[in-house]
Design a protein around this motif. Structure first.
Motif, short mmCIF file in Angstrom:
data_model
loop_
_atom_site.label_atom_id
_atom_site.label_comp_id
_atom_site.label_asym_id
_atom_site.label_seq_id
_atom_site.Cartn_x
_atom_site.Cartn_y
_atom_site.Cartn_z
N THR A 27 0.67 -1.20 0.70
CA THR A 27 -0.01 0.14 -0.16
C THR A 27 1.04 1.59 -0.56
N VAL A 28 0.47 2.27 -0.71
CA VAL A 28 1.29 3.10 -0.83
C VAL A 28 0.44 4.78 -0.95
N ILE A 29 0.47 5.43 0.23
CA ILE A 29 -0.25 6.17 0.76
C ILE A 29 0.31 7.83 0.60
N SER A 30 0.12 8.25 -0.12
CA SER A 30 0.70 9.74 -0.24
C SER A 30 0.16 11.01 0.64
N LEU A 31 1.74 11.36 1.63
CA LEU A 31 1.50 12.59 2.58
C LEU A 31 1.51 13.17 2.01
N ALA A 32 2.01 13.90 1.31
CA ALA A 32 2.05 14.88 1.12
C ALA A 32 3.17 15.35 -0.55
N LYS A 33 2.49 15.74 -1.53
CA LYS A 33 2.99 16.29 -2.99
C LYS A 33 2.54 18.41 -3.26
N THR A 34 3.41 18.67 -3.31
CA THR A 34 3.18 19.74 -3.37
C THR A 34 4.32 21.20 -3.32
N PRO A 101 1.64 14.76 7.95
CA PRO A 101 2.45 15.09 7.30
C PRO A 101 2.98 17.08 6.96
#
Length: 138
Positions: A27-34, A101
């Protein structure tokens, strides 16, 4: 009879060996991409120079307050345990709880404090240039 026992043992070993090797799904969960820090301001361009990555685990005792400081480098983290409040000199405030995050402010004076009753533990990743400090205390 002996052959039957040996046949049974081989059959058992074969069945165990053939048992499903199904592994758990990843499982991959994106915590932040900004491209913005937590107060909504754009992150600065990277500095020129040799890159240097720093990863720190910071433990802040309950009710402790960090000194006013700023970071000249882009950094981000994830709060592992506890609570953390981050306040900028302009009084922008971010409240974090475990698992959340943060994309930190860059070149903006701020401080953090642990308003909780347990230590706050955060892992912070700094993406900077070799020779540049990661934190400047006022």
């Amino acid at each position: 009879m002996k052959k039957l026992i040996i046949l049974f043992c081989f059959t058992f070993i074969f069945l165990v060996a053939c048992k499903s090797n199904k592994t758990a799904e990843i499982t991959v969960i994106s915590l932040a991409k900004t491209s913005k820090s937590w107060n909504g301001k754009l992150l600065p361009k990277y500095l020129d120079g040799n890159p240097e990555i720093t990863i720190l685990k910071i433990i802040i005792p309950p009710k402790a307050k960090l000194p006013l400081h700023k970071h000249p480098e882009i950094n981000a983290g994830v709060l592992l345990k506890g609570k953390l409040r981050v306040i900028s000199k302009e009084n922008d405030t971010l409240m974090l709880k475990a698992g959340e995050p943060i994309v930190e402010l860059v070149n903006v004076w701020h401080y953090g404090e642990n308003p909780g009753t347990v230590p706050a533990e955060i892992i912070v990743f700094y993406a900077g240039v070799k020779g540049t400090p990661i934190t400047i205390i006022k």
